[in-house]
Design a protein around this motif. Structure first.
Motif, PDB file in Angstrom:
ATOM      1  N   MET A 152       0.813  -1.218   0.000  1.00 48.52           N
ATOM      2  CA  MET A 152       0.000   0.000   0.000  1.00 48.52           C
ATOM      3  C   MET A 152       0.846   1.268   0.000  1.00 48.52           C
ATOM      4  O   MET A 152       0.464   2.282  -0.569  1.00 48.52           O
ATOM      5  N   HIS A 153       2.020   1.246   0.636  1.00 49.55           N
ATOM      6  CA  HIS A 153       2.735   2.521   0.750  1.00 49.55           C
ATOM      7  C   HIS A 153       3.710   2.789  -0.402  1.00 49.55           C
ATOM      8  O   HIS A 153       4.387   3.807  -0.433  1.00 49.55           O
ATOM      9  N   ALA A 154       3.734   1.893  -1.405  1.00 46.74           N
ATOM     10  CA  ALA A 154       4.537   2.171  -2.605  1.00 46.74           C
ATOM     11  C   ALA A 154       3.825   3.232  -3.438  1.00 46.74           C
ATOM     12  O   ALA A 154       2.605   3.285  -3.487  1.00 46.74           O
ATOM     13  N   ARG A 155       4.605   4.088  -4.101  1.00 51.16           N
ATOM     14  CA  ARG A 155       3.991   5.144  -4.927  1.00 51.16           C
ATOM     15  C   ARG A 155       3.751   4.634  -6.343  1.00 51.16           C
ATOM     16  O   ARG A 155       4.379   3.671  -6.790  1.00 51.16           O
ATOM     17  N   ILE A 156       2.864   5.321  -7.051  1.00 51.14           N
ATOM     18  CA  ILE A 156       2.519   4.904  -8.419  1.00 51.14           C
ATOM     19  C   ILE A 156       3.738   5.002  -9.345  1.00 51.14           C
ATOM     20  O   ILE A 156       3.877   4.235 -10.286  1.00 51.14           O
ATOM     21  N   ASP A 157       4.638   5.958  -9.045  1.00 46.69           N
ATOM     22  CA  ASP A 157       5.816   6.125  -9.920  1.00 46.69           C
ATOM     23  C   ASP A 157       7.009   5.275  -9.472  1.00 46.69           C
ATOM     24  O   ASP A 157       8.139   5.485  -9.915  1.00 46.69           O
ATOM     25  N   ASN A 158       6.769   4.286  -8.624  1.00 49.53           N
ATOM     26  CA  ASN A 158       7.853   3.418  -8.142  1.00 49.53           C
ATOM     27  C   ASN A 158       8.585   2.775  -9.323  1.00 49.53           C
ATOM     28  O   ASN A 158       7.954   2.174 -10.197  1.00 49.53           O
ATOM     29  N   PRO A 159       9.924   2.893  -9.380  1.00 50.27           N
ATOM     30  CA  PRO A 159      10.673   2.380 -10.542  1.00 50.27           C
ATOM     31  C   PRO A 159      10.516   0.865 -10.752  1.00 50.27           C
ATOM     32  O   PRO A 159      10.517   0.384 -11.896  1.00 50.27           O
ATOM     33  N   GLU A 160      10.386   0.118  -9.664  1.00 49.43           N
ATOM     34  CA  GLU A 160      10.210  -1.337  -9.809  1.00 49.43           C
ATOM     35  C   GLU A 160       8.835  -1.644 -10.414  1.00 49.43           C
ATOM     36  O   GLU A 160       8.700  -2.535 -11.253  1.00 49.43           O
ATOM     37  N   LEU A 161       7.840  -0.885  -9.993  1.00 50.72           N
ATOM     38  CA  LEU A 161       6.487  -1.066 -10.535  1.00 50.72           C
ATOM     39  C   LEU A 161       6.464  -0.710 -12.024  1.00 50.72           C
ATOM     40  O   LEU A 161       5.861  -1.427 -12.839  1.00 50.72           O
ATOM     41  N   GLN A 162       7.119   0.398 -12.378  1.00 50.16           N
ATOM     42  CA  GLN A 162       7.185   0.811 -13.792  1.00 50.16           C
ATOM     43  C   GLN A 162       7.835  -0.271 -14.658  1.00 50.16           C
ATOM     44  O   GLN A 162       7.352  -0.601 -15.736  1.00 50.16           O
ATOM     45  N   LYS A 163       8.927  -0.829 -14.137  1.00 49.31           N
ATOM     46  CA  LYS A 163       9.658  -1.879 -14.895  1.00 49.31           C
ATOM     47  C   LYS A 163       8.775  -3.125 -15.053  1.00 49.31           C
ATOM     48  O   LYS A 163       8.725  -3.745 -16.120  1.00 49.31           O
ATOM     49  N   ALA A 164       8.052  -3.496 -13.986  1.00 50.13           N
ATOM     50  CA  ALA A 164       7.168  -4.663 -14.041  1.00 50.13           C
ATOM     51  C   ALA A 164       6.083  -4.468 -15.096  1.00 50.13           C
ATOM     52  O   ALA A 164       5.741  -5.397 -15.842  1.00 50.13           O
ATOM     53  N   LYS A 165       5.572  -3.237 -15.194  1.00 46.62           N
ATOM     54  CA  LYS A 165       4.540  -2.949 -16.200  1.00 46.62           C
ATOM     55  C   LYS A 165       5.111  -3.056 -17.610  1.00 46.62           C
ATOM     56  O   LYS A 165       4.472  -3.599 -18.511  1.00 46.62           O
ATOM     57  N   GLU A 166       6.324  -2.529 -17.789  1.00 43.30           N
ATOM     58  CA  GLU A 166       7.000  -2.625 -19.100  1.00 43.30           C
ATOM     59  C   GLU A 166       7.151  -4.078 -19.536  1.00 43.30           C
ATOM     60  O   GLU A 166       6.931  -4.424 -20.689  1.00 43.30           O
ATOM     61  N   LEU A 167       7.533  -4.924 -18.571  1.00 42.75           N
ATOM     62  CA  LEU A 167       7.771  -6.343 -18.881  1.00 42.75           C
ATOM     63  C   LEU A 167       6.485  -7.170 -18.867  1.00 42.75           C
ATOM     64  O   LEU A 167       6.525  -8.382 -19.066  1.00 42.75           O
ATOM     65  N   LYS A 168       5.358  -6.486 -18.578  1.00 42.44           N
ATOM     66  CA  LYS A 168       4.039  -7.143 -18.522  1.00 42.44           C
ATOM     67  C   LYS A 168       3.994  -8.307 -17.517  1.00 42.44           C
ATOM     68  O   LYS A 168       3.399  -9.357 -17.764  1.00 42.44           O
TER      69      LYS A 168
END
Length: 457
Positions: free
Chosen positions: A72-88
């Motif tokens: 819950m406390h991770a931000r939407i712009d979290n770099p790990e989250l962004q990378k996970a989205k890129e890699l689907k």
């Protein structure tokens, strides 16, 4: 080959428990966080999954991951989250993952603004006492259980269903994701003011949840709560198994509570009208899972209560020091009333640390009206630092006296002054109740404890 999952914000109370549960199940687990406190840190280290460095590292995210679990406390712009989205890579919120792991189980969800942890803990205690196989998710560390989460091949799962937000990507309540077969609802009292700006908006979330009950499912609801009762009355009894409940019959004698059932008495360790409601709800859940009343009554006397709920820190023949997690208005009132009704002949000093965003907010604080009425001495502690961190205005004694409807309410804004005040009180035939979802700035209780332990009647 075992599945691999990465946790974004692994250090949270429930997140690290889920991570440990998955390691126990044989999964490969990694994680990241910008801060990890005790006891999470030591427990993750012991399991071999403590992140080597604080922070977020996109390079930790690779295509060989089966999923990301997002805290819950991770931000939407979290770099790990962004990378996970890129890699689907599939991204699961905590509740989505619990559902993903329990689709083939009977899912029992315990909901409501208050009593969730206690009811869930009672059910787990009874099931464990009788050696049954079950999974669970509970919001606190409870006695007899190493973790707050267990995922295995068990046929049922008991879930404490929280109405708070799911994740930074999903602003819906967590409890929508569990898709319950059996739902219990304890009460609806406005909470999470920062998320649900009106009571109507808050109440609507519970109505949506009830409407998610599948045909043939079970809805167990507290008829003593007007809002929950109204939802129960709206349900179609031809489609759902409807079980209303109220407080289990009981008697209080000499500070002890006895359940009254079929002309027999069962002494229990917990007390208060709200807890007798909780107990009746837990009994109905256990019966829905195939246990008998007698099996429940055999197990429940050994239940000591959920962590930080009516927890006894010191005790003598005529005085008790309690710590309780109560913080929202309904919880505060129920706890104060419970302690006073259990020991009507004793003076009650009740202290509340206002700690949450809602409780510190001038626009919400009027909801605390009359919550302290049964206390002989009513005290509020406010930490100015906590108020400024939440970018709120520090309320004065007069504002709080008006909000709580107690002209004699005492306010402290310095922990040392509160400590001095409490240590100079006479505790002969007196109970002291400390309530908060915070920690009173780690106030040293050792003098208070020894003073209460040494009271002679």
């Amino acid at each position: 080959m075992s599945k691999k999952y990465h946790f974004i914000a692994i250090g949270g109370a429930v997140m690290h428990n889920l991570a440990l549960s998955m390691v126990a199940k044989g999964y490969e687990v990694t994680g990241s966080d910008d801060e990890i406190y005790e006891p999470s840190r030591t427990r993750l280290e012991k399991a071999g999954i403590l992140p080597k460095a604080k922070g977020w590292f996109a390079e930790k995210i690779s295509e060989n991951l089966d999923g990301i679990i997002l805290g819950m406390h991770a931000r939407i712009d979290n770099p790990e989250l962004q990378k996970a989205k890129e890699l689907k890579i599939p991204v699961f919120s905590f509740p989505e993952f619990i559902y993903e792991q329990s689709q083939d189980k009977k899912r029992v969800v315990i909901s409501g603004s208050h009593g969730k942890t206690t009811i869930t803990s009672m059910i787990l205690h009874v099931l464990q006492y009788h050696g049954l196989d079950f999974d669970y998710l509970v919001g606190a560390q409870i006695e007899g259980f190493d973790l707050m989460v267990k995922l295995s091949d068990a046929p049922i799962i008991i879930i404490e269903g929280d109405e708070y937000l799911t994740s930074p990507l999903d602003r819906r309540p967590k409890f929508f994701h569990y898709h319950h077969d059996i739902l219990l609802m304890s009460g609806i009292a406005w909470d999470h003011f920062n998320v649900f700006p009106t009571f109507e908006n808050y109440k609507e979330q519970f109505e949506i949840l009830v409407n998610m009950t599948p045909d043939g499912g079970t809805f167990i609801y507290c008829q003593e709560d007007e809002h929950v009762n109204a939802l129960g009355m709206k349900c179609d009894p031809n489609k759902l198994n409807l079980i209303p409940y109220k407080a289990h019959p009981y008697e209080i004698r000499e500070g002890k509570t006895f359940l009254i059932s079929d002309n027999k008495e069962v002494e229990i360790n917990i007390f208060g009208e709200h807890n007798l409601q909780n107990l009746q709800g837990a009994l109905y859940i256990c019966e829905s899972l195939g246990l008998t009343k007698d099996q429940f009554y055999v197990a429940i006397p050994e239940f000591k209560g959920a962590a930080k709920r009516q927890e006894i820190l010191a005790k003598s023949e005529t005085a008790i020091l309690y710590r309780d997690f109560a913080h929202a208005p309904s919880k505060l009132k129920a706890t104060v009333n419970a302690v006073k009704n259990q020991f009507p002949e004793r003076k009650l000093i009740a202290v509340q640390e206002l700690h949450t965003y809602s409780s510190l907010n001038k626009d919400f604080v009027d909801n605390y009206a009359h919550t302290f009425d049964m206390a002989d001495i009513a005290v509020i502690y406010l930490n100015p630092k906590a108020v400024s961190l939440k970018k709120l205005e520090l309320m004065d004694e007069e504002t709080l006296q008006h909000a709580f409807k107690r002209k004699d309410l005492i306010l402290f804004t310095e922990i040392d002054k509160l400590k001095d005040f409490l240590e100079t009180q006479n505790y002969l035939s007196t109970n002291l109740l400390l309530m908060s979802s915070g920690n009173y700035d780690d106030m040293d209780l050792s003098i208070l404890k020894s003073k209460i332990n040494q009271i002679q009647s």
